[in-house]
Design an enzyme around this catalytic site. Structure first.
Site, short mmCIF file in Angstrom:
data_model
loop_
_atom_site.label_atom_id
_atom_site.label_comp_id
_atom_site.label_asym_id
_atom_site.label_seq_id
_atom_site.Cartn_x
_atom_site.Cartn_y
_atom_site.Cartn_z
N ASP A 1 -7.49 -1.38 3.61
CA ASP A 1 -6.60 -2.95 3.13
C ASP A 1 -6.81 -3.99 3.73
O ASP A 1 -6.16 -4.42 3.42
CB ASP A 1 -4.72 -2.46 3.49
CG ASP A 1 -4.58 -1.26 3.34
OD1 ASP A 1 -4.97 -1.00 1.97
OD2 ASP A 1 -3.75 -0.18 4.04
N ASP B 1 -1.94 -0.64 6.27
CA ASP B 1 -1.96 -0.42 7.38
C ASP B 1 -2.86 0.51 7.44
O ASP B 1 -3.63 1.00 8.59
CB ASP B 1 -0.76 1.23 7.53
CG ASP B 1 -1.18 2.39 6.67
OD1 ASP B 1 -1.67 1.60 5.48
OD2 ASP B 1 -1.16 2.84 7.39
N ASP C 1 0.54 -1.20 -0.22
CA ASP C 1 -0.23 0.21 0.16
C ASP C 1 1.22 1.27 0.39
O ASP C 1 2.14 0.83 0.69
CB ASP C 1 -1.18 -0.07 1.07
CG ASP C 1 -1.76 2.04 1.79
OD1 ASP C 1 -2.27 1.61 0.25
OD2 ASP C 1 -2.00 1.90 2.26
#
Length: 336
Positions: free
Chosen positions: A274, A270, A71
């Site tokens: 996600d 995080d 990410d």
């Protein structure tokens, strides 16, 4: 096993199970300890480095991953963006643009919203109270301030909201995106007030960590909901193999599923967005400073929030698997 194969005419699987049963019965200790001891020691070593592994299966799977998906915000980047540029529409001042944007973004918990509010507070601007605050997934946010509808989001969100964006503003936003900044369009009603650029710097250890992953034979993919230009700029700075941008929160899980067709996939993230991707991946790795939802969904948690702990975790997993194989080899050899 030889008799069952030669005389009994049984298959390889049956004969192998017979042979293993005899070895385990004749000397069970070595075989029984070969795997759990290696796993226990490795889990302890990982914890010493701030890497929390939730299960033995997770520790084993980490060493077998073919691709690592990262990410962007808060993982590859610091996750602490700041306002860098203000492009005002005709007749609009920077303070008026920033005040309207901060008033709208105040109720939002997004990191980009926090950067805009922080800049407005830094300039001691007066923020107006808003009502009917709504967030559009993958688009932006909207709210009413003193009867006026305020909008903030990407270019596509402006178009669907009926806001006219001039070519000058489009080219300005494109230029900012190419520099790795995220342009946010701000509008009141159907009139564009301007564009606010927010930048998030790449973490100091991201490039080295990604280079280490590539040296280990892993494909590294940057996955983000940001626009393609901004994502490409961050991808170039970090040195990833592939950039997948413009992905909506529910689309991240679908991307992981597609990548799994080519091999084992680890996902590092995080945020709340996600969580589905972390659950879908063969190994989900959460940044310790991330949200509780992401940490709960992940198989491994990096308590020090360092991306360099990802290649360290994979190296530890591979060393553990090698140790298990060595243990089993000597145990079988001794028992035989």
């Amino acid at each position: 096993a030889i008799l069952w194969a030669a005389v009994g005419g049984m298959g390889v699987r049956f004969c192998l199970s017979i042979a293993i049963a005899v070895l385990v019965i004749s000397c069970p200790c070595a075989l029984g300890l070969a795997t759990p001891v290696a796993i226990t020691v490795a889990t302890g070593k990982a914890a010493e480095q701030g890497i929390l592994v939730k299960s033995a299966a997770s520790l084993e799977l980490m060493g077998r991953v073919d691709a690592v998906v990262l990410d962007k915000t808060g993982t590859v980047t610091e996750g602490k963006p700041r306002v860098t540029d203000l492009l005002c529409a005709g007749g609009m001042t920077e303070d008026t643009l920033l005040s309207a944007a901060a008033s709208l973004e105040k109720p939002s918990e997004h990191p980009l919203a926090g950067a805009i509010v922080a800049e407005a507070e830094k300039r001691a601007l007066i923020l107006r109270p808003v009502s009917d605050f709504t967030a559009v997934v993958g688009g932006g946010v909207a709210a009413r301030a003193e009867g006026t509808l305020l909008l903030a989001g990407n270019e596509a969100f402006m178009e669907t909201s009926g806001v006219a964006v001039s070519e000058e503003m489009k080219s300005g936003a494109a230029r900012l995106a190419e520099d790795g900044k995220t342009p946010l369009f701000i509008a009141a009603g159907t009139s564009l007030l301007g564009v606010i650029a927010v930048a998030d710097v790449v973490k100091a250890d991201s490039a080295a960590a990604i280079a280490a992953l590539r040296e280990m034979g892993c494909d590294v993919v940057l996955l983000t909901g940001d626009n393609q230009r901004t994502a490409d700029a961050i991808g170039r700075q970090a040195g990833v193999d592939e950039v997948i941008a413009g992905v909506l929160p529910d689309g991240k899980e679908a991307v992981i599923r597609q990548l799994q067709a080519a091999g084992k996939v680890a996902m590092v993230g995080d945020g709340i967005n996600d969580a589905p991707a972390l659950t879908r991946a063969d190994t989900g790795i959460a940044i310790g400073a991330g949200t509780d939802v992401a940490i709960d969904a992940a198989d491994v948690v990096l308590m020090n929030s360092r991306l360099s702990d990802v290649p360290a975790a994979i190296r530890l997993s591979r060393a553990t698997l090698r140790n298990i194989h060595e243990n089993l080899f000597w145990a079988f050899l001794y028992n035989t």
